[in-house]
Structures are given as structure tokens and as C-alpha cells.
Design an enzyme around this catalytic site. Structure first.
Site, PDB file in Angstrom:
ATOM      1  N   PHE A 176     -11.339  11.953  -4.042  1.00  0.00           N
ATOM      2  CA  PHE A 176     -10.913  10.929  -3.078  1.00  0.00           C
ATOM      3  C   PHE A 176     -10.541   9.666  -3.833  1.00  0.00           C
ATOM      4  CE2 PHE A 176     -15.452  10.436  -3.692  1.00  0.00           C
ATOM      5  CZ  PHE A 176     -15.632   9.063  -3.804  1.00  0.00           C
ATOM      6  N   CYS A 177      -9.712   8.844  -3.181  1.00  0.00           N
ATOM      7  CA  CYS A 177      -9.322   7.544  -3.716  1.00  0.00           C
ATOM      8  C   CYS A 177      -9.002   6.632  -2.534  1.00  0.00           C
ATOM      9  CB  CYS A 177      -8.142   7.665  -4.676  1.00  0.00           C
ATOM     10  SG  CYS A 177      -6.702   8.505  -3.962  1.00  0.00           S
ATOM     11  N   THR A 178      -8.485   5.462  -2.778  1.00  0.00           N
ATOM     12  CA  THR A 178      -8.340   4.463  -1.718  1.00  0.00           C
ATOM     13  C   THR A 178      -7.415   4.924  -0.605  1.00  0.00           C
ATOM     14  OG1 THR A 178      -8.608   2.768  -3.414  1.00  0.00           O
ATOM     15  CG2 THR A 178      -7.879   2.039  -1.238  1.00  0.00           C
ATOM     16  N   ILE A 205      -9.820   6.973   1.445  1.00  0.00           N
ATOM     17  CA  ILE A 205     -10.982   6.279   1.998  1.00  0.00           C
ATOM     18  C   ILE A 205     -10.591   5.452   3.218  1.00  0.00           C
ATOM     19  CG2 ILE A 205     -12.802   4.591   1.510  1.00  0.00           C
ATOM     20  CD1 ILE A 205     -12.291   5.331  -1.520  1.00  0.00           C
TER      21      ILE A 205
END
Length: 315
Positions: A176-178, A205
Site C-alpha cells: 500500500f501507499c498514499t 491509503i
């Protein structure tokens, strides 16, 4: 401006001549009183724009009119004040810099996982959950049980994968990332190197915080964003962090009570590496910027302007 819409987006597509797109795109976006940054490269575009409802909607129409970009998706949040200082369209080699030749999210990526299915995946003991963001972002918030590779830039992540290859081969890998863009490249990298069970959080996210009720959430802390809001919480509400304008580190309420914290001059993270002479220069600079603001202008060489986009950084 009372209702500021912040739109984050990225889109992988192939532009044969991104340089030729830059000036017309900047001219079109400038007509809508927007601020923010759009990164252009041969692999597509990535950015964040803020403005009125009409302005943002018009900008998205312009972006979707770019070659092969009609399928562009975006995420929205609101800001109490304008989170950017100017409008920029910048040319880059990559819209998110992994610096590994041949990685192509248009050819292969991991399996998308919707926010409502994410909790079940990361709760599985056979899943290795990896935070694909940089170390300073992870420190203010991440998912329960996630591994922090402790990278200083996204381009360090491939080496971390290679170092931990044996462990990765025994698990399902969930990243996952922003906003999702870094995971597009990270999962593509793993897929091209023979990994099959690779997953990533669709919408990143930000989508998870918007869609999943806090009572059901496995997210802990706040999510760093690359604009003047600094961090957001569930429902994408404004977080408590500010950003040190010297070292760019996020600083929470407790950090702002430290004797080392002087806005625009120093914080706990950068107090030791800087000299008294440097801090005096930062203080003088801050005074100049404040005077320029008070006179309804912006100091021309502004040192504290954010340079990244909140749809994910390009490093």
C-alpha cells in the site's frame, strides 16, 4: 475561496512526446484559477490540483482529453485553505521515480484489492504487508502489522525486495501507499521478477480512510500528504501535523512543544545538523516571507514551498 476541492490523480499511459504537451496543458489549467502540480512523463501523468468545484471539474476534463487518458480516475478531499502556492506542470523521466529500466505498469501489475476487502487480506498470517512509502511517512501512521522497509526514497525499494526475496517468495505480498501510484510500479516490479501472489490497495491509503469507518479500520495514526495540509485522518479530515520548513519532517503537537521547535527555523529532527548561523538565516528568511504575505505578495525565492504531489511523491 471558501470551499477548496483537492483532486489527486495519476494515470499510466504512453506519451510519445510529453514535452509537447506541457505548455498547452499549463495554459489550459491556468484558465481555471488552480494551484498544484502535474508531473508529465512518457509513462503518463501524476498530480494534485486544488481550486473551486468548477475549476477542478474543468481541469479533469482537460486531463481526460490527453491522449489515451479518458479512463483517468481521481480522488477528492477538501481543504480549509489553499494547500499550494502556484500552478506547475513539470516534465519528468518518470511520474514516480523507481529508476529501474523496463518496469511497466501497463504490462503487468498486482491484483487490486478494494478497501472493503483489505482488512481480511492483511489479517491473514500468510500475507506479508509492506508499506511502500518512505520512512518519514511511515512514522506518523501505517496499517497494523505492516513492514516498514525504512527507505529514504522510492528508488531504494527494489533493493529491499532483492534483499528479502527469500522471505517474499513464501508469502502473499500486499502493498500500500498514499494514493496507489507507487504500488503500481512496485507490484509491476515484483510481477516481472516472477512473483505471482502480489496485491495492492486500490486507491491507496486515502481511499481506505475515506471508505472505511474508523471503528472498523486497521489504520493507525495519520497519513502524510505532500501539500500544506501535511496529514489527514479518517474521512480525510485535516490531521494534527505541520511540516518543518527546514528539513520537511512532519511535526505533531508534542513536537511543537519542544524547545527545539521554532516555526520556519528548526525542529527536533534538524536542530543538531544545523548551525546557529544557518538558523539565523532561516529566521530572517521567514520574516521576509511573512512581510511579503502581509503585502499580498509572495517572496520570489520562497524556500518553504512544497514540491511534491499528494497523490504520491515522485521519489
Amino acid at each position: 475561496m471558501t470551499d477548496i476541492i483537492v483532486a489527486t490523480f495519476y494515470h499510466f499511459t504512453r506519451f510519445e512526446g510529453p514535452a509537447a504537451l506541457r505548455a498547452p496543458l499549463l495554459a489550459q489549467l491556468s484558465a481555471y484559477d488552480l494551484k498544484g502540480t502535474v508531473l508529465l512523463a512518457s509513462e503518463g501523468f501524476n498530480g494534485t490540483l486544488a481550486g473551486t468545484r468548477v475549476g477542478v471539474d474543468s481541469a479533469l476534463e482537460v486531463l481526460r482529453a490527453l491522449p489515451n487518458s479518458m479512463q483517468l480516475e481521481h480522488k477528492e478531499s477538501h481543504a480549509e485553505s489553499m494547500p499550494f502556492h502556484r500552478l506547475k506542470v513539470r516534465l519528468k523521466k518518470e511520474i514516480v521515480a523507481m529508476k529501474v529500466p523496463g518496469v511497466d505498469p501497463l504490462a503487468s501489475v498486482g491484483t487490486y484489492v478494494a478497501p472493503e476487502d483489505w482488512n481480511e487480506l492483511i489479517a491473514d498470517p500468510e500475507t506479508m504487508v509492506i508499506d511502500a512509502r518512505n520512512d518519514f511517512e511511515v512514522t506518523i501512521g501505517t496499517f497494523e502489522g505492516a513492514i516498514n522497509p525504512k527507505t529514504e526514497s522510492f528508488s531504494e525499494l527494489p533493493q529491499w525486495f532483492e534483499t528479502h526475496r527469500a522471505e517474499l517468495e513464501t508469502k502473499k505480498v500486499a502493498m500500500f501507499c498514499t494514493g496507489g501510484i507507487r504500488c503500481e510500479k512496485a507490484t509491476s516490479y515484483l510481477k516481472e521478477r516472477g512473483f505471482d501472489d502480489v496485491f495492492h490497495l486500490k486507491g491507496g491509503i486515502l481511499q481506505y480512510l475515506e471508505d472505511i469507518p474508523e471503528a472498523e479500520s486497521r489504520w493507525r495514526g495519520e497519513c502524510f500528504v505532500f501539500d500544506d495540509r501535511v496529514s489527514v485522518k479518517h474521512d480525510l479530515e485535516l490531521g494534527e501535523y505541520v511540516q518543518c520548513q527546514v528539513c520537511r519532517s512532519p511535526v505533531n503537537a508534542a513536537g511543537r512543544l519542544s524547545t527545539n521547535y521554532v516555526a520556519g527555523v528548526s525542529c527536533d529532527h534538524c536542530i543538531d545538523p544545523r548551525t546557529d548561523k544557518q538558523r539565523a538565516r532561516y529566521a530572517a528568511r521567514r520574516t521576509q516571507i511573512k512581510l511579503a504575505k502581509d503585502q499580498n505578495g509572495m517572496h520570489p525565492g520562497r524556500a518553504d514551498e512544497p514540491t511534491k504531489t499528494s497523490s504520491d511523491c515522485d521519489e
